[in-house]
Design a protein around this motif. Structure first.
Motif, PDB file in Angstrom:
ATOM      1  N   GLU A  42     106.561  -7.695  60.628  1.00 37.13           N
ATOM      2  CA  GLU A  42     107.658  -8.193  61.457  1.00 37.13           C
ATOM      3  C   GLU A  42     107.249  -9.367  62.336  1.00 37.13           C
ATOM      4  OE1 GLU A  42     109.037  -4.756  63.571  1.00 37.13           O
ATOM      5  OE2 GLU A  42     110.247  -4.051  61.872  1.00 37.13           O
ATOM      6  N   GLY A  43     105.959  -9.761  62.268  1.00 38.98           N
ATOM      7  CA  GLY A  43     105.492 -10.870  63.090  1.00 38.98           C
ATOM      8  C   GLY A  43     105.472 -10.565  64.566  1.00 38.98           C
ATOM      9  N   LYS A  44     105.112  -9.300  64.928  1.00 37.16           N
ATOM     10  CA  LYS A  44     105.166  -8.875  66.324  1.00 37.16           C
ATOM     11  C   LYS A  44     103.842  -8.266  66.802  1.00 37.16           C
ATOM     12  CE  LYS A  44     110.126  -7.843  66.251  1.00 37.16           C
ATOM     13  NZ  LYS A  44     111.167  -6.766  66.450  1.00 37.16           N
ATOM     14  N   LEU A  45     102.721  -8.778  66.319  1.00 33.74           N
ATOM     15  CA  LEU A  45     101.436  -8.184  66.661  1.00 33.74           C
ATOM     16  C   LEU A  45     101.199  -8.130  68.169  1.00 33.74           C
ATOM     17  CD1 LEU A  45      98.767  -9.369  64.064  1.00 33.74           C
ATOM     18  CD2 LEU A  45      99.419  -7.026  64.611  1.00 33.74           C
ATOM     19  N   LEU A  46     101.268  -9.275  68.834  1.00 33.79           N
ATOM     20  CA  LEU A  46     101.003  -9.311  70.266  1.00 33.79           C
ATOM     21  C   LEU A  46     102.055  -8.535  71.040  1.00 33.79           C
ATOM     22  CD1 LEU A  46      99.828 -13.012  70.790  1.00 33.79           C
ATOM     23  CD2 LEU A  46      98.441 -10.931  70.859  1.00 33.79           C
ATOM     24  N   GLU A  47     103.291  -8.662  70.629  1.00 34.40           N
ATOM     25  CA  GLU A  47     104.376  -7.947  71.287  1.00 34.40           C
ATOM     26  C   GLU A  47     104.173  -6.433  71.217  1.00 34.40           C
ATOM     27  OE1 GLU A  47     109.194  -7.368  70.639  1.00 34.40           O
ATOM     28  OE2 GLU A  47     108.190  -9.196  69.921  1.00 34.40           O
ATOM     29  N   VAL A 106      93.786  -9.181  67.442  1.00 34.23           N
ATOM     30  CA  VAL A 106      92.978  -9.212  66.228  1.00 34.23           C
ATOM     31  C   VAL A 106      91.941 -10.318  66.329  1.00 34.23           C
ATOM     32  CG1 VAL A 106      93.012  -9.389  63.711  1.00 34.23           C
ATOM     33  CG2 VAL A 106      94.962  -8.372  64.903  1.00 34.23           C
ATOM     34  N   ARG A 107      90.694  -9.963  66.027  1.00 28.01           N
ATOM     35  CA  ARG A 107      89.600 -10.928  65.995  1.00 28.01           C
ATOM     36  C   ARG A 107      88.820 -10.741  64.694  1.00 28.01           C
ATOM     37  NH1 ARG A 107      89.697  -9.041  71.390  1.00 28.01           N
ATOM     38  NH2 ARG A 107      89.947 -10.711  72.933  1.00 28.01           N
ATOM     39  N   THR A 108      88.099 -11.758  64.290  1.00 26.62           N
ATOM     40  CA  THR A 108      87.199 -11.617  63.149  1.00 26.62           C
ATOM     41  C   THR A 108      85.876 -11.030  63.633  1.00 26.62           C
ATOM     42  OG1 THR A 108      86.391 -13.878  63.435  1.00 26.62           O
ATOM     43  CG2 THR A 108      88.221 -13.535  61.898  1.00 26.62           C
ATOM     44  N   ALA A 109      85.121 -10.439  62.704  1.00 27.07           N
ATOM     45  CA  ALA A 109      83.825  -9.853  63.044  1.00 27.07           C
ATOM     46  C   ALA A 109      82.940  -9.876  61.805  1.00 27.07           C
ATOM     47  CB  ALA A 109      83.995  -8.423  63.556  1.00 27.07           C
ATOM     48  N   ARG A 110      81.631  -9.798  62.034  1.00 31.48           N
ATOM     49  CA  ARG A 110      80.690  -9.735  60.914  1.00 31.48           C
ATOM     50  C   ARG A 110      79.526  -8.841  61.284  1.00 31.48           C
ATOM     51  NH1 ARG A 110      76.396 -13.087  62.118  1.00 31.48           N
ATOM     52  NH2 ARG A 110      76.770 -14.734  63.662  1.00 31.48           N
ATOM     53  N   ASP A 111      78.822  -8.357  60.252  1.00 32.06           N
ATOM     54  CA  ASP A 111      77.634  -7.542  60.469  1.00 32.06           C
ATOM     55  C   ASP A 111      76.526  -8.374  61.099  1.00 32.06           C
ATOM     56  OD1 ASP A 111      78.277  -4.946  59.568  1.00 32.06           O
ATOM     57  OD2 ASP A 111      78.214  -5.652  57.504  1.00 32.06           O
ATOM     58  N   THR A 112      75.713  -7.707  61.926  1.00 35.89           N
ATOM     59  CA  THR A 112      74.520  -8.353  62.463  1.00 35.89           C
ATOM     60  C   THR A 112      73.290  -7.764  61.788  1.00 35.89           C
ATOM     61  OG1 THR A 112      74.332  -6.740  64.256  1.00 35.89           O
ATOM     62  CG2 THR A 112      75.621  -8.725  64.698  1.00 35.89           C
ATOM     63  N   ILE A 113      72.189  -8.491  61.856  1.00 32.42           N
ATOM     64  CA  ILE A 113      70.964  -8.036  61.199  1.00 32.42           C
ATOM     65  C   ILE A 113      70.485  -6.714  61.782  1.00 32.42           C
ATOM     66  CG2 ILE A 113      68.541  -8.609  60.767  1.00 32.42           C
ATOM     67  CD1 ILE A 113      69.330 -11.541  60.737  1.00 32.42           C
ATOM     68  N   GLY A 114      70.630  -6.536  63.070  1.00 34.21           N
ATOM     69  CA  GLY A 114      70.159  -5.309  63.713  1.00 34.21           C
ATOM     70  C   GLY A 114      71.144  -4.175  63.691  1.00 34.21           C
ATOM     71  N   GLY A 115      72.260  -4.359  63.000  1.00 37.70           N
ATOM     72  CA  GLY A 115      73.278  -3.316  62.947  1.00 37.70           C
ATOM     73  C   GLY A 115      74.382  -3.598  63.942  1.00 37.70           C
ATOM     74  N   GLY A 116      75.537  -3.002  63.727  1.00 38.53           N
ATOM     75  CA  GLY A 116      76.677  -3.232  64.602  1.00 38.53           C
ATOM     76  C   GLY A 116      77.454  -4.464  64.189  1.00 38.53           C
ATOM     77  N   THR A 150      91.117 -14.936  69.121  1.00 41.29           N
ATOM     78  CA  THR A 150      92.001 -14.095  68.320  1.00 41.29           C
ATOM     79  C   THR A 150      92.363 -14.788  67.020  1.00 41.29           C
ATOM     80  OG1 THR A 150      93.956 -14.968  69.433  1.00 41.29           O
ATOM     81  CG2 THR A 150      92.958 -12.996  70.373  1.00 41.29           C
ATOM     82  N   VAL A 151      92.850 -14.002  66.078  1.00 40.16           N
ATOM     83  CA  VAL A 151      93.178 -14.495  64.739  1.00 40.16           C
ATOM     84  C   VAL A 151      94.687 -14.622  64.588  1.00 40.16           C
ATOM     85  CG1 VAL A 151      93.068 -13.982  62.272  1.00 40.16           C
ATOM     86  CG2 VAL A 151      91.123 -13.475  63.733  1.00 40.16           C
ATOM     87  N   ASP A 152      95.103 -15.700  63.961  1.00 34.66           N
ATOM     88  CA  ASP A 152      96.510 -15.875  63.613  1.00 34.66           C
ATOM     89  C   ASP A 152      96.758 -15.201  62.265  1.00 34.66           C
ATOM     90  OD1 ASP A 152      99.076 -16.640  63.124  1.00 34.66           O
ATOM     91  OD2 ASP A 152      98.643 -18.780  62.899  1.00 34.66           O
ATOM     92  N   ILE A 153      97.574 -14.153  62.251  1.00 34.19           N
ATOM     93  CA  ILE A 153      97.812 -13.410  61.008  1.00 34.19           C
ATOM     94  C   ILE A 153      98.924 -14.068  60.197  1.00 34.19           C
ATOM     95  CG2 ILE A 153      98.213 -11.115  60.029  1.00 34.19           C
ATOM     96  CD1 ILE A 153      95.750 -11.137  61.470  1.00 34.19           C
ATOM     97  N   SER A 154      99.020 -15.363  60.271  1.00 36.74           N
ATOM     98  CA  SER A 154      99.963 -16.053  59.397  1.00 36.74           C
ATOM     99  C   SER A 154      99.398 -16.181  57.993  1.00 36.74           C
ATOM    100  CB  SER A 154     100.272 -17.457  59.950  1.00 36.74           C
ATOM    101  OG  SER A 154      99.078 -18.221  60.041  1.00 36.74           O
ATOM    102  N   MET A 155      98.175 -15.583  57.790  1.00 36.30           N
ATOM    103  CA  MET A 155      97.569 -15.624  56.461  1.00 36.30           C
ATOM    104  C   MET A 155      98.278 -14.691  55.491  1.00 36.30           C
ATOM    105  SD  MET A 155      94.094 -13.550  57.264  1.00 36.30           S
ATOM    106  CE  MET A 155      94.008 -12.621  58.784  1.00 36.30           C
ATOM    107  N   THR A 156      99.152 -13.846  56.004  1.00 30.64           N
ATOM    108  CA  THR A 156      99.893 -12.971  55.100  1.00 30.64           C
ATOM    109  C   THR A 156     100.886 -13.788  54.288  1.00 30.64           C
ATOM    110  OG1 THR A 156     101.533 -12.540  56.796  1.00 30.64           O
ATOM    111  CG2 THR A 156      99.724 -10.985  56.628  1.00 30.64           C
ATOM    112  N   LYS A 157     101.183 -13.317  53.104  1.00 28.53           N
ATOM    113  CA  LYS A 157     102.122 -14.038  52.257  1.00 28.53           C
ATOM    114  C   LYS A 157     103.048 -13.052  51.553  1.00 28.53           C
ATOM    115  CE  LYS A 157      98.555 -14.256  48.676  1.00 28.53           C
ATOM    116  NZ  LYS A 157      97.760 -15.140  47.818  1.00 28.53           N
TER     117      LYS A 157
END
Length: 355
Positions: free
Chosen positions: A218-223, A228-238, A245-252
């Motif tokens: 519905e395009g109402k994430l913040l509301e 939403v943020r991106t994340a990645r693994d670290t070498i030491g774990g976690g 924040t991420v723009d979820i306009s990547m949906t199609k």
């Protein structure tokens, strides 16, 4: 209010002549279901258009599953044929039900399947005796199945649930589990749910993964309270979580108006600002030694979850109700990984319908 939309048809079997009376026909993850009549016919009425998963079950036959897109006219004249089921035990060793190992496996199954939240404390499997367990020692996993539906009573949320378990695997070494099944929800009481049950249902829905995907649709994430943020693994774990924040306009939009898809790299780290993480979740994290490498800002954290795609070539497909079509194609961690069957409400739950 919109007039109900009808889904109707007839159920047969491939190995016998005639139709199948008393087959269970329902829309998975909803309260919509019927039993076929003496002529094997059924009619189910839904309250709005959308995409649903039609399930047909009859003892001794394979589960029938079909995705239906219900539009303004409903669907009539479905012809469904069930095939006999032959379960191949392979080299697995079944655990005898009178042994302590079976009871140990049952407790483990309930912790993983029902969960360990406050709602799970008020949720019981009423027919535990139908559970069977295999120990696949070569691959280090526990496999569970039941030839009959699990009859679950969730007093916290006011639902009786018929759960048709299709797959359950618990991998000991990786502390990882995956399961798939088809639940049919029913109200425990015919009267209006109590204010306590209404409050718990609201809490279970808000911040849930269904709420998240509905908010994207519905395009109402913040509301709706999601960051939403991106994340990645670290070498030491976690996880290393991005500050932006991420723009979820990547949906199609897919081929019909009720379905969208989403794909991404690494992880999406989702914070739901409308509720805090629970004490039960803190104990769960300590037990599994989960460390998300995110510092507290004082007191309890807001609910945090993160997801990762299994295969970049298989996007997450979700519907206008928040229902995810392919839940086994992405991993859920954090608070969503903690929430289990005892914390689920049906897809046709409406946030304001019980107020």
């Amino acid at each position: 209010m919109q007039n109900p939309l009808a889904i109707s048809g007839t159920v047969r079997a491939t190995d016998v002549e005639g139709t199948l009376p008393s087959a269970h026909v329902f829309l998975s993850n909803t309260t919509f279901g019927k039993i076929t009549d003496r002529q094997g016919k059924f009619q189910i009425k839904v309250d709005r258009p959308g995409t649903y998963e039609l399930i047909v079950r009859f003892t001794g036959y394979k589960t029938f599953s079909r995705t239906l897109v219900i539009e303004s006219d409903g669907i009539e004249g479905l012809e469904i044929s069930l095939k006999p089921q032959n379960r191949d035990l392979g080299s697995f060793t079944i655990v005898a039900k009178n042994r302590s190992e079976w009871r140990k496996n049952l407790k483990l199954f309930k912790d993983v399947f029902l969960g360990t939240s406050s709602n799970a404390e008020s949720t019981k499997i009423l027919n535990e005796e139908v559970m069977n367990f295999y120990n696949d020692r070569e691959n280090g996993k526990l496999i569970a199945f039941a030839d009959e539906p699990l009859m679950i009573r969730n007093k916290a949320l006011g639902y009786d649930i018929e759960y048709y378990l299709e797959t359950f695997e618990l991998f000991y070494t990786e502390s990882y589990s995956r399961y798939l099944g088809y639940p049919l929800f029913k109200e425990i009481s015919l009267s209006k749910p109590s204010s306590r049950v209404v409050k718990r249902r609201r809490e279970a829905y808000l911040g849930s993964i269904e709420h998240f995907f509905l908010s994207i649709f519905e395009g109402k994430l913040l509301e709706e309270g999601f960051i939403v943020r991106t994340a990645r693994d670290t070498i030491g774990g976690g996880l290393l979580v991005a500050s932006d924040t991420v723009d979820i306009s990547m949906t199609k939009v897919q081929s019909n108006i009720t379905t969208k898809s989403m794909s991404f790299e690494d992880y999406l780290f989702i914070t739901y600002t409308g509720a805090y993480e629970t004490e039960e979740y803190e104990r769960y994290k300590a037990m599994l030694m989960i460390n998300d490498q995110v510092k507290r800002t004082g007191g309890r954290n807001r609910q945090r979850s993160w997801i990762k795609m299994v295969d970049q070539n298989k996007p997450i497909l979700f519907e206008s109700s928040g229902y995810v079509i392919n839940p086994l194609d992405f991993y859920q961690y954090g608070f969503w990984g903690f929430e289990k069957m005892a914390d689920r409400v049906p897809l046709n739950y409406r946030l304001n319908s019980e107020n």
